[in-house]
Design an enzyme around this catalytic site. Structure first.
Site, PDB file in Angstrom:
ATOM      1  CG  ASP A  55     -55.561 -15.439 -69.170  1.00 16.80           C
ATOM      2  OD1 ASP A  55     -55.619 -16.498 -68.542  1.00 16.80           O
ATOM      3  OD2 ASP A  55     -56.141 -15.246 -70.250  1.00 16.80           O
TER       4      ASP A  55
ATOM      5  CD  GLU B 286     -52.423 -22.649 -70.837  1.00 17.02           C
ATOM      6  OE1 GLU B 286     -52.666 -22.161 -71.948  1.00 17.02           O
ATOM      7  OE2 GLU B 286     -53.290 -23.237 -70.159  1.00 17.02           O
TER       8      GLU B 286
END
Length: 545
Positions: free
Chosen positions: A14, A187
């Site tokens: 991420d 997302e």
């Protein structure tokens, strides 16, 4: 200058990237590992060094009780108004219809800190990011979680709300600006202002082998957002299974001082092929790809022409294993020493699990020159688990430690562990038998989901008193343990364990496990007496060839 991927090997998912002058910083998720958020620094986008983990005290982060793969998800690092801004999520529940995901903001004048106490933002979803618009206003984006739906429909879109610096809180209307594509599971939003457009980059398809990064844009901050005709700017989902970088997605973009654009993204490197039954005790024998190193960070060169959607410079959406780097001089850093001792501070590559009270787990002063771990709760504990470990960064490596421990009974045990989570570990432990004699044994939990069944693959070996050296060797999917007494020769324990089980995909599959393999030192005392074990050194070395 060529850059080989991944640039942050081992569990570093991420990525959020920011440039401040000639310095580049990447923040990555740390989940249940403490301190929270890893931030690496580079001057050339090729060489990186860990500079800080900013969430280092109870006021900012307390993950005791958090589930495996809960905790800190998808931080966003930005720089504006002369300071750094870090947004992060602390996930308290991640299974089932509901998620308890609390979003916070901390700031600092410099990357090393001091980092502020957190400002609570919201709990409506995860993967928050902060967008600093040209007019000075600030906007929080996050995906919104809809528990009334099922599957991918629970990802209810990307919402935006203004953040008031003066009031230190979110203000105004909450708007759902983007529902995503038919790839679903939208997302990881990041927003950019360029050429009169707002460009919205999102992650889609889940963090397994269908993962992707998708771009949309709008003339207005609140939309409507038109989807890139190519849909995915980055994905490995249509590549051959042998492609080096799989599961590519969850990305962020940075522009160099020279106007070049680069995208950092998560990916994984599955083990080559699979091992078939009969090649060693405990070896995984089906055809599921497994990635012990977890989700890593790689980088791609972009071409982003005025008024156009960005594209990977090498054509197509599949990530490249090697790219042409920026027009910058190389800036390497000193390598991490392979052998570590414990004279003063804990070496920076090591972390522990969940608690902001490390003095309950270990001491560097009780025995000068040693890391003393206090035996706490069992390997399955989500509260006080005395494990200090570092990331596995190579598919082939060795690790060794020197341990001095006198277990009083079989409830006291300590040693060397290859660790993913409470259902995935291999543990070479010094303990005692029922007669109080010191022995060496192995506890193995190879992702026997959801029972977490412990196997005992060796007969306990009697040990003399005094320090021991414990070692392990990993070759892809195979792990072997060894040991030696003081002044003796290394002895192999004669059993091969399944290291592929120490991976995201093992157990209940990718998309449900989010960290990566660690290797380190641990101590347990299920009697509650907190009896210690001393570790005098730790060595980690890659095996090459």
């Amino acid at each position: 200058m060529k850059i080989e991927n991944p640039i942050l090997p081992g569990f570093n998912p991420d990525p959020s990237i920011v440039r401040v002058g000639g310095d580049y910083y990447i923040a990555t998720s740390t989940f249940e590992w403490f301190p929270g958020v890893q931030i690496h620094h580079s001057r050339d986008l090729k060489h990186w060094r860990l500079v800080t983990r900013p969430l280092d005290r109870a006021a900012q982060l307390d993950m005791r009780g958090n589930p495996d793969s809960g905790g800190v998800w998808a931080p966003c690092l930005s720089h504006a108004d002369g300071q750094f801004w870090l947004i992060y999520t602390d996930v308290k529940r991640r299974d089932g219809a509901w998620k308890d995901s609390h979003n916070y903001l901390v700031t600092a004048p410099a990357i090393e800190g001091p980092w502020s106490d957190p400002v609570y933002l919201n709990s409506s979803g995860f993967d928050p990011s902060l967008f600093h618009d040209a007019d000075g206003r600030k906007w929080l984006l996050n995906m919104i979680w809809n528990h009334n739906r099922t599957g991918g429909a629970r990802f209810g879109g990307i919402v935006i709300q203004e953040y008031s610096v003066a009031e230190t809180r979110l203000v105004g209307e909450i708007r759902n600006i983007y529902r995503g594509t038919d790839h679903k599971l939208t997302e990881g939003p990041h927003l950019y202002r360029r050429d009169g457009w707002y460009y919205l980059l999102t992650a889609e398809g889940g963090t397994g082998y269908d993962h992707a990064a998708t771009m949309a844009r709008s003339r207005d901050l609140f939309g409507p957002y038109e989807i890139d005709p190519a849909k995915h700017v980055l994905t490995s989902k249509d590549t051959d299974p042998g492609h080096l970088l799989q599961r590519a997605g969850h990305a962020d973009i940075v522009e160099t001082e020279a106007g070049e654009h680069f995208m950092v993204h998560l990916c994984s490197r599955p083990l080559d092929g699979t091992r078939k039954a009969g090649t060693g005790a405990g070896i995984h024998s089906d055809d599921v790809r497994r990635s012990p190193l977890g989700r890593e960070t790689s980088i791609q060169r972009l071409v982003w022409e005025e008024g156009q959607f960005p594209r990977l410079a090498h054509d197509g959406p599949a990530p490249a294993a090697e790219i042409e780097g920026p027009q910058l001089p190389e800036h390497p850093f000193d390598p991490t020493p392979s052998r570590r001792t414990f004279d003063e501070a804990l070496p920076p590559e090591f972390q522990w699990l969940r608690t902001p009270e490390p003095a309950r787990l270990f001491s560097l002063t009780d025995r000068p020159g040693a890391l003393r771990l206090f035996g706490r709760e069992s390997p399955g504990s989500a509260f006080e688990h005395a494990l200090v470990a570092r990331r596995q960064e190579h598919l082939r490596y060795m690790a060794e430690t020197e341990i001095d421990v006198a277990p009083g009974d079989y409830q006291h045990f300590a040693g060397l562990v290859a660790w993913y989570g409470r259902n995935k570990f291999h543990y070479l432990a010094v303990t005692a038998d029922e007669d109080g004699r010191r022995v060496l044994t192995v506890y193995s939990c190879a992702a026997d989901w959801p029972d977490a069944r412990i196997d005992y693959p060796v007969t306990p070996l009697p040990l003399p008193d005094g320090p021991l050296r414990l070692g392990l060797d990993v070759d892809g999917a195979a792990l072997t343990f060894r040991y030696t007494t003081e002044g003796g020769e290394w002895a192999d324990l004669g059993v091969t364990l399944d290291q592929s089980a120490i991976s995201d995909e093992a157990g209940n599959g990718p998309g449900n496990n989010f960290t990566g393999a660690f290797v380190g030192m641990c101590a347990h005392d299920t009697s509650g007496r907190g009896r210690p074990a001393d570790f005098l050194s730790f060595t980690y070395e890659a095996h090459h060839g």
